[in-house]
Design an enzyme around this catalytic site. Structure first.
Site, PDB file in Angstrom:
ATOM      1  N   HIS A 138       0.814  -1.210   0.000  1.00 30.72           N
ATOM      2  CA  HIS A 138       0.000   0.000   0.000  1.00 30.72           C
ATOM      3  C   HIS A 138       0.853   1.268   0.000  1.00 30.72           C
ATOM      4  CE1 HIS A 138       0.766  -0.922   4.237  1.00 30.72           C
ATOM      5  NE2 HIS A 138       0.506   0.344   4.549  1.00 30.72           N
ATOM      6  N   HIS A 192       7.969   4.554   7.212  1.00 29.55           N
ATOM      7  CA  HIS A 192       7.454   4.630   5.844  1.00 29.55           C
ATOM      8  C   HIS A 192       6.693   5.943   5.711  1.00 29.55           C
ATOM      9  CE1 HIS A 192       7.300   0.022   6.457  1.00 29.55           C
ATOM     10  NE2 HIS A 192       8.481   0.366   5.939  1.00 29.55           N
ATOM     11  N   HIS A 221       5.070   0.334   0.448  1.00 31.11           N
ATOM     12  CA  HIS A 221       5.576  -0.646   1.404  1.00 31.11           C
ATOM     13  C   HIS A 221       4.539  -1.757   1.574  1.00 31.11           C
ATOM     14  CE1 HIS A 221       3.346   2.374   3.696  1.00 31.11           C
ATOM     15  NE2 HIS A 221       3.126   1.469   4.628  1.00 31.11           N
TER      16      HIS A 221
END
Length: 436
Positions: free
Chosen positions: A336, A366, A372
């Site tokens: 996502h 992230h 990721h």
């Protein structure tokens, strides 16, 4: 000298968001008004406000403290070296789209208390503008003895990973162990004592609106964290003379002054602005019972809202032990990209999207729109798994998710604990085969 001490007092009130009142000495709380002409026993009345005076009633935070001496009794502050403690908006760190990961910090070899053992992983927003969050790790091997701290830049969220802490505050003491979380509000004075030879963990420094329970929406009246399960310290005070260093965290710097007594001398208090703790094992996890992986928002324990509805200044989210039962579903977190920035840590066990490399005491970052998801080993295991009900038992991960981009300071980017091969977690995925 009356050597009353917080060390012998550990009692709790219950409920978050409630008005509490507590006294260590019967009769110390005034009755009928907050600041009478003569406070019982000659105590000094002080209001501690965690919101603007004119904040709406539901968001208005303040407590009245009745103490042995005015908190204003101290000499001017002088600047104090802050080591690797960095604050959002007060460093030249640059945000990056790179995925970052760190291993656990080693325990110190030299005597190191909580203040000296703090090291910042990432900062987001601007503390001076009262928005954003800074996330730190700590490693310590001695208690703060004649030293007390308060943070004017934000409220502090304590997540021990190894070794329990005793947090002695003006309003009473909290004991917090791995698997629990404790929050010390902005401006409250406290001392961190170690309950083992050494301790390690995480600290979130929320610079925005104070954390609160999230709205439940379609979940209804029950679920997630219950207000009744939060614990609030009962009044306990130190009547202790002798040198004490008072450390202030203000405008991204540490400052120091000295007192001739302990400032943890509040004999009684009442209000709704106070420290609290919560056992994360009491979290009532919601999850899908049909198909698809649910969004992580269903694991929100506490939220600091922003001025944009539905977009948090910071959410404190956990991934606790739970059942996974979704049918026809890739069960770990999917690949996502999203508008929020995520900094994760692991208290114990393994995280189902990173079976290798993401270790207890470590962390990953992230940023917004950075792609990721599961590493290759986790992906292949999940695709091949037989989809029977599965108990995710030995795990406790957490996330500080914010609308702002995280920036890692040079001290974190250059730290020996940084995993410089993190991108390899997504290497080697085979190309999909499309029929021709």
């Amino acid at each position: 000298m009356n050597d009353r001490s917080l060390a012998s007092a550990l009692k709790y009130l219950h409920g978050l968001g409630s008005h509490h009142e507590t006294e260590a000495v019967p009769g110390a709380l005034p009755v009928g008004q907050n600041s009478p002409q003569k406070v019982p026993f000659g105590l000094y009345a002080e209001q501690l406000s965690g919101s603007a005076f004119t904040a709406p009633r539901a968001q208005n935070l303040r407590s009245w403290l009745y103490r042995l001496r005015p908190a204003a009794m101290h000499e001017p502050f002088t600047a104090l070296a802050a080591g690797a403690w960095i604050t959002a908006g007060h460093c030249d760190a640059q945000a990056t789209p790179d995925r970052l990961r760190w291993n656990a910090a080693p325990m110190p070899g030299e005597p190191t208390d909580f203040v000296d053992g703090l090291a910042t992983l990432a900062v987001a927003g601007d503390a001076a503008a009262q928005r954003g969050v800074s996330v730190h790790v700590y490693a310590a091997n001695r208690s703060m003895t004649s030293r007390v701290l308060y943070d004017a830049d934000g409220e502090l969220v304590f997540l021990p990973q190894e070794g329990a802490l005793r947090i002695a505050t003006e309003l009473g003491a909290l004991e917090v162990s791995p698997g629990e979380v404790a929050v010390v509000p902005r401006g409250v004075r406290f001392r961190v004592e170690l309950m083992a030879a050494a301790a390690r963990g995480y600290v979130g420094e929320n610079h925005g609106a104070p954390l609160r329970l999230p709205e439940l929406g379609p979940i209804g009246a029950n679920g997630l964290a219950y207000a009744r399960d939060f614990q609030v310290p009962c009044a306990a005070f130190e009547d202790r003379e002798g040198d004490c260093e008072l450390v202030a965290r203000f405008a991204g710097r540490c400052w120091s002054t000295h007192l001739d007594h302990s400032p943890l001398d509040v004999v009684a208090w009442h209000g709704n602005y106070h420290p609290y703790k919560y056992d994360l094992a009491r979290f009532n996890a919601m999850n899908t019972v049909t198909y698809d992986h649910a969004d992580p928002s269903i694991f929100t324990v506490l939220t600091s809202p922003s001025d944009a509805p539905g977009v948090a200044n910071v959410d404190f989210v956990i991934f606790p032990p739970r059942w996974s039962v979704a049918e026809h579903t890739f069960r770990p977190p999917y690949f996502h990209r999203n508008v929020m920035s995520e900094l994760m840590g692991l208290v114990r066990g393994a995280y189902d999207a990173k079976h290798e490399g993401f270790v207890p005491g470590g962390a990953s970052l992230h940023n917004a729109m950075s792609s990721h998801g599961p590493d290759r080993a986790s992906y292949e295991k999940a695709v091949a798994a037989e989809l029977a009900p599965q108990r995710l038992g030995d795990t406790l991960a957490f996330m500080f998710e914010t609308r702002y981009a995280y920036a890692a300071p040079a001290s974190a980017l250059e730290a020996p604990t940084r995993d410089r091969a993190y991108d390899a977690a997504w290497a080697g995925f085979p190309k999909a085969r499309i029929p021709r």
